[in-house]
Scaffold this motif. Structure first.
Motif, short mmCIF file in Angstrom:
data_model
loop_
_atom_site.label_atom_id
_atom_site.label_comp_id
_atom_site.label_asym_id
_atom_site.label_seq_id
_atom_site.Cartn_x
_atom_site.Cartn_y
_atom_site.Cartn_z
N LEU A 84 -1.23 8.70 -5.56
CA LEU A 84 -0.28 9.33 -4.65
C LEU A 84 -0.97 10.36 -3.75
O LEU A 84 -0.68 10.44 -2.55
N LEU A 85 -1.88 11.12 -4.31
CA LEU A 85 -2.54 12.18 -3.54
C LEU A 85 -3.51 11.63 -2.49
O LEU A 85 -3.95 12.36 -1.61
N GLN A 86 -3.80 10.33 -2.56
CA GLN A 86 -4.63 9.68 -1.54
C GLN A 86 -3.80 9.08 -0.40
O GLN A 86 -4.36 8.59 0.57
N LEU A 87 -2.48 9.13 -0.51
CA LEU A 87 -1.60 8.49 0.47
C LEU A 87 -1.51 9.16 1.84
O LEU A 87 -1.26 8.47 2.82
N PRO A 88 -1.64 10.49 1.97
CA PRO A 88 -1.45 11.09 3.30
C PRO A 88 -2.30 10.42 4.37
O PRO A 88 -3.49 10.16 4.17
N GLY A 89 -1.63 10.12 5.49
CA GLY A 89 -2.29 9.43 6.60
C GLY A 89 -2.17 7.93 6.52
O GLY A 89 -2.58 7.23 7.44
N SER A 90 -1.60 7.41 5.45
CA SER A 90 -1.45 5.97 5.28
C SER A 90 -0.11 5.48 5.82
O SER A 90 0.86 6.22 5.89
N THR A 91 -0.08 4.19 6.14
CA THR A 91 1.16 3.51 6.49
C THR A 91 1.46 2.55 5.35
O THR A 91 0.64 1.69 5.02
N VAL A 92 2.64 2.72 4.75
CA VAL A 92 3.04 1.92 3.60
C VAL A 92 4.48 1.45 3.80
O VAL A 92 5.36 2.29 4.04
N GLY A 93 4.70 0.16 3.71
CA GLY A 93 6.05 -0.37 3.76
C GLY A 93 6.89 0.09 4.93
O GLY A 93 8.06 0.41 4.76
N GLY A 94 6.31 0.20 6.10
CA GLY A 94 7.06 0.61 7.28
C GLY A 94 7.21 2.11 7.45
O GLY A 94 7.95 2.57 8.32
N ALA A 95 6.50 2.88 6.63
CA ALA A 95 6.56 4.34 6.72
C ALA A 95 5.17 4.94 6.85
O ALA A 95 4.21 4.43 6.27
N VAL A 96 5.09 6.01 7.60
CA VAL A 96 3.87 6.80 7.69
C VAL A 96 4.01 7.94 6.70
O VAL A 96 5.00 8.69 6.73
N ILE A 97 3.05 8.07 5.80
CA ILE A 97 3.06 9.13 4.81
C ILE A 97 2.25 10.29 5.37
O ILE A 97 1.05 10.18 5.57
#
Length: 131
Positions: A84-97
């Protein structure tokens, strides 16, 4: 629960975590009566949050790990926290984290079935739709 921009953070995280963790681990939103036969199981549940009434959603999410031993539950919870802590800046399932924050680090949580152990944490995810 749908959120701002119609992104369901539970559906998003369940699909993403299942892809990250693989087939040997069950990731779901609700537990069923067959839990002991499906260990380890990860439960993802939105428990609150806020939004800017336009696009930005701050989802507060509980993630609980159920396993046969406390050590196995704690180890898997730590892996999930790291992912989870690696997610910032990622696009996942139609969302930008945009941001992920640990609100409560994974700890042992009580559970009435003595045949398994539960470890869980609470996380804030700041996200918005891609378009």
């Amino acid at each position: 629960m749908a959120s701002v921009g119609s992104i369901d953070v539970e559906v998003l995280l369940i699909g993403w975590l299942q892809g990250q963790l693989g087939d040997g681990i069950v990731v779901r939103d609700e537990l069923d009566n067959n839990l002991l036969a499906e260990l380890p199981t990860v439960q993802v549940e939105r428990v609150g949050g806020t939004d800017d009434t336009f696009r930005l959603d701050r989802a507060l999410v509980d993630i609980d790990v159920y396993a046969a031993t406390r050590g196995a539950a704690a180890d898997l919870a730590a892996v999930i926290r790291g992912l989870l802590l690696q997610l910032p800046g990622s696009t996942v399932g139609g969302a930008v984290i945009g941001r992920v924050r640990t609100e409560s680090a994974p700890v042992k949580r009580p559970y009435e079935n003595t045949g398994l152990r539960r470890v869980g944490g609470t996380f804030s995810l700041y996200l918005h739709p891609v378009s």
